[in-house]
Write a protein that holds these residues in place. Structure first.
Motif, PDB file in Angstrom:
ATOM      1  N   ALA A   7       0.820  -1.208   0.000  1.00 48.33           N
ATOM      2  CA  ALA A   7       0.000   0.000   0.000  1.00 48.33           C
ATOM      3  C   ALA A   7       0.854   1.258   0.000  1.00 48.33           C
ATOM      4  O   ALA A   7       2.016   1.249   0.439  1.00 48.33           O
ATOM      5  N   LEU A   8       0.273   2.331  -0.492  1.00 47.07           N
ATOM      6  CA  LEU A   8       0.808   3.674  -0.298  1.00 47.07           C
ATOM      7  C   LEU A   8       0.202   4.175   1.005  1.00 47.07           C
ATOM      8  O   LEU A   8      -1.000   4.431   1.071  1.00 47.07           O
ATOM      9  N   VAL A   9       0.992   4.310   2.040  1.00 45.17           N
ATOM     10  CA  VAL A   9       0.492   4.621   3.378  1.00 45.17           C
ATOM     11  C   VAL A   9       0.615   6.123   3.622  1.00 45.17           C
ATOM     12  O   VAL A   9       1.717   6.671   3.647  1.00 45.17           O
ATOM     13  N   MET A  10      -0.517   6.778   3.799  1.00 47.45           N
ATOM     14  CA  MET A  10      -0.516   8.218   4.046  1.00 47.45           C
ATOM     15  C   MET A  10      -0.388   8.494   5.543  1.00 47.45           C
ATOM     16  O   MET A  10      -0.927   7.765   6.377  1.00 47.45           O
ATOM     17  N   ALA A  11       0.312   9.599   5.870  1.00 48.68           N
ATOM     18  CA  ALA A  11       0.595   9.890   7.273  1.00 48.68           C
ATOM     19  C   ALA A  11       0.062  11.234   7.737  1.00 48.68           C
ATOM     20  O   ALA A  11      -0.402  11.358   8.867  1.00 48.68           O
ATOM     21  N   SER A  12       0.108  12.260   6.887  1.00 52.42           N
ATOM     22  CA  SER A  12      -0.322  13.585   7.324  1.00 52.42           C
ATOM     23  C   SER A  12      -0.604  14.442   6.106  1.00 52.42           C
ATOM     24  O   SER A  12      -0.235  14.098   4.976  1.00 52.42           O
ATOM     25  N   ALA A  13      -1.281  15.575   6.347  1.00 52.10           N
ATOM     26  CA  ALA A  13      -1.634  16.440   5.214  1.00 52.10           C
ATOM     27  C   ALA A  13      -1.886  17.858   5.700  1.00 52.10           C
ATOM     28  O   ALA A  13      -2.286  18.088   6.850  1.00 52.10           O
ATOM     29  N   LYS A  14      -1.662  18.807   4.796  1.00 54.51           N
ATOM     30  CA  LYS A  14      -1.911  20.215   5.078  1.00 54.51           C
ATOM     31  C   LYS A  14      -2.167  20.933   3.762  1.00 54.51           C
ATOM     32  O   LYS A  14      -1.400  20.782   2.814  1.00 54.51           O
ATOM     33  N   GLY A  15      -3.255  21.703   3.720  1.00 51.71           N
ATOM     34  CA  GLY A  15      -3.567  22.424   2.485  1.00 51.71           C
ATOM     35  C   GLY A  15      -3.894  21.460   1.370  1.00 51.71           C
ATOM     36  O   GLY A  15      -4.799  20.634   1.484  1.00 51.71           O
ATOM     37  N   CYS A  16      -3.141  21.542   0.262  1.00 53.76           N
ATOM     38  CA  CYS A  16      -3.304  20.619  -0.871  1.00 53.76           C
ATOM     39  C   CYS A  16      -2.223  19.550  -0.885  1.00 53.76           C
ATOM     40  O   CYS A  16      -2.133  18.777  -1.840  1.00 53.76           O
ATOM     41  N   ARG A  17      -1.399  19.502   0.151  1.00 53.72           N
ATOM     42  CA  ARG A  17      -0.262  18.581   0.185  1.00 53.72           C
ATOM     43  C   ARG A  17      -0.533  17.442   1.159  1.00 53.72           C
ATOM     44  O   ARG A  17      -1.088  17.654   2.234  1.00 53.72           O
ATOM     45  N   ILE A  18      -0.122  16.243   0.768  1.00 59.24           N
ATOM     46  CA  ILE A  18      -0.276  15.069   1.616  1.00 59.24           C
ATOM     47  C   ILE A  18       1.046  14.319   1.631  1.00 59.24           C
ATOM     48  O   ILE A  18       1.745  14.237   0.608  1.00 59.24           O
ATOM     49  N   THR A  19       1.415  13.805   2.812  1.00 59.40           N
ATOM     50  CA  THR A  19       2.720  13.177   3.010  1.00 59.40           C
ATOM     51  C   THR A  19       2.530  11.720   3.392  1.00 59.40           C
ATOM     52  O   THR A  19       1.687  11.397   4.237  1.00 59.40           O
ATOM     53  N   ASP A  20       3.323  10.844   2.754  1.00 60.24           N
ATOM     54  CA  ASP A  20       3.191   9.426   3.085  1.00 60.24           C
ATOM     55  C   ASP A  20       4.120   9.064   4.239  1.00 60.24           C
ATOM     56  O   ASP A  20       4.862   9.910   4.768  1.00 60.24           O
ATOM     57  N   ALA A  21       4.088   7.805   4.630  1.00 60.72           N
ATOM     58  CA  ALA A  21       4.820   7.372   5.818  1.00 60.72           C
ATOM     59  C   ALA A  21       6.320   7.305   5.606  1.00 60.72           C
ATOM     60  O   ALA A  21       7.068   7.094   6.568  1.00 60.72           O
TER      61      ALA A  21
END
Length: 471
Positions: A37-51
């Motif tokens: 999987a692509l594991v997502m960890a956090s996000a802000k605005g239009c940006r999302i960061t994976d693990a």
């Protein structure tokens, strides 16, 4: 790396745990087993960061839903405050709660004309199920119990529950599940790029007339006394991002009125501003009896759907209730107070920041920036938009519109390639179409990054397809 304070993620352990425990929706299982999987960890605005710490621009707003962007403290604070006060209680048997009541009042003030009541659920799928049962209940209340069939459109997406999955017209939602159920029929989708030339319709109005005649013929063939409703998205989303041709819903409405068939407008994607107006029904020429919403009502922060019940349907149900009958439909989480609090905070942001008008203002820039980047690429056959909805159709040959081989899966490959360039887009199911639907707060700079990443992804996939002999 954009992570919550105190949170650390071991991506490898998470991927392995996910592989061994999680059945993912709309996922090829052997591919998931092989690649993880692509594991997502956090996000802000239009940006999302994976693990792993990689950052992406989310050009899809999750699944068409994170309209106000990620990390909105006002929504998180409203959720926290409500969960401390009254985290949950049901709304059966006439029980209410303050945020649910306030939200219903607010939604009706924004809704298309003629809407009289709001019914809550948790998803677009259950909203569509509710619409079916509302029309069945309505027709029983007025002494027409045989009016039960619902007409939908090929390639429409209305959900994946047993009833809503039947309304959907996407093959992969039907095959291997024994759907659709026998109360559903499907007519053609309004695809100007693919289908209008085949119908020898030389204007959009002529194409609309042809489609209206097809609907009329189906209702007559089925028997008008057996057809309850017609369900349609104002702009078809997952079925290809298809804005209606000129005069389409006006022509269809004449057919529906003639046969006493009621219109359900599925605004699960378009509702709350995505096309540059609060709702897309009226600007599209629709006069719906029921309007379905979800996604954008909370910007995806919590699950919530809201079904608007129009005057005609509501009056019949209310009148029939005088004999003591109960509207015996509802869900454990109908009118969930914490979800309603999230929706109120979300709508306040949209209003306060003028985000619906912003979509209308920025939509031409969105269209022009993406078109300038990819519009002339040999793999791109058509680009169509409605506000902050865009479909990029991929073809083997631009002149003939020839499709790529069935196994090529270009849209999915482009979506994966775009990830490598820091951009998240969607390859629509069973299609050669890439969908883009950025948050309403996307900046012009971010649109440029999206365009650049998409261009590079399409160029890479074009080279792969050529080397495979698919182009």
């Amino acid at each position: 790396m954009n992570r919550p304070v105190g949170r650390e993620f071991d991506n490898a352990l998470l991927v392995e745990a996910d592989r061994n425990s999680f059945l993912h929706p709309f996922t090829q299982i052997t591919d998931h087993r092989a690649n993880g999987a692509l594991v997502m960890a956090s996000a802000k605005g239009c940006r999302i960061t994976d693990a792993t710490g990689r950052e992406f621009i989310d050009a899809a707003a999750g699944l068409w839903c994170v309209n106000v962007g990620y990390g909105r403290e006002e929504i998180s604070e409203a959720i926290a405050a409500q969960s401390r006060l009254l985290p949950y209680f049901h709304t059966f048997n006439g029980v209410g709660n303050e945020p649910g009541i306030r939200l219903a009042e607010k939604l009706l003030s924004l809704a298309p004309a003629g809407m009289k009541r709001v019914f809550y659920g948790s998803s677009g799928s259950d909203a569509n199920d509710t619409a079916v049962k509302l029309l069945w209940h309505y027709n029983i209340c007025r002494g027409k119990p045989n009016k039960r069939k619902i007409i939908s459109r090929n390639y429409a997406y209305h959900g994946v529950s047993v009833a809503s999955g039947s309304l959907s017209g996407i093959p992969m939602v039907h095959e291997h599940f024994g759907l659709p159920l026998d109360f559903v029929r499907h007519v053609s989708r309004p695809d100007l790029y693919r289908d209008a030339p085949e119908r020898q319709c030389h204007t959009e109005e002529a194409y609309s007339a042809w489609l209206a005649d097809e609907l009329d013929r189906m209702i007559v063939a089925e028997g008008p006394d057996t057809v309850a409703g017609f369900v349609a998205e104002p702009v078809m989303g997952t079925g290809g991002v298809l804005p209606p041709p000129r005069g389409y819903f006006e022509a269809l409405q004449q057919v529906l009125d003639r046969h006493d068939v009621h219109l359900i407008s599925d605004e699960v994607i378009t509702g709350y501003g995505r096309t540059g107006t609060w709702f897309a029904s009226e600007p599209s020429g629709m006069r719906p009896d029921i309007v379905l919403t979800a996604k954008g009502v909370t910007s995806g922060y919590l699950p919530l759907s809201a079904v608007f019940v129009g005057e005609k349907v509501w009056s019949a149900i209310e009148d029939a209730s005088r004999d003591g009958r109960v509207f015996a439909h509802g869900f454990t989480y109908s009118g969930h107070p914490t979800c309603a609090a999230a929706a109120l905070a979300n709508i306040d942001i949209i209003e306060r920041e003028g985000l619906v008008d912003r979509v209308a203002d920025i939509a031409p820039i969105f269209r022009d920036v993406i078109t300038a980047a990819v519009g002339d690429l040999p793999l791109v056959g058509d680009i169509r938009t409605a506000g902050f909805m865009m479909g990029v159709e991929l073809v083997a040959d631009r002149t003939s519109k020839a499709r790529l081989p069935a196994g090529a899966k270009p849209a999915g490959r482009v979506a994966l390639a775009a990830r490598r360039h820091g951009v998240l887009v969607r390859g629509l199911p069973n299609s050669d179409i890439i969908a883009l639907s950025p948050p309403f707060i996307v900046t012009e700079e971010e649109l440029g990054i999206i365009a650049s990443g998409l261009k590079r992804a399409i160029e890479e996939v074009t080279q792969e397809l050529r080397s495979e002999g698919a182009m």
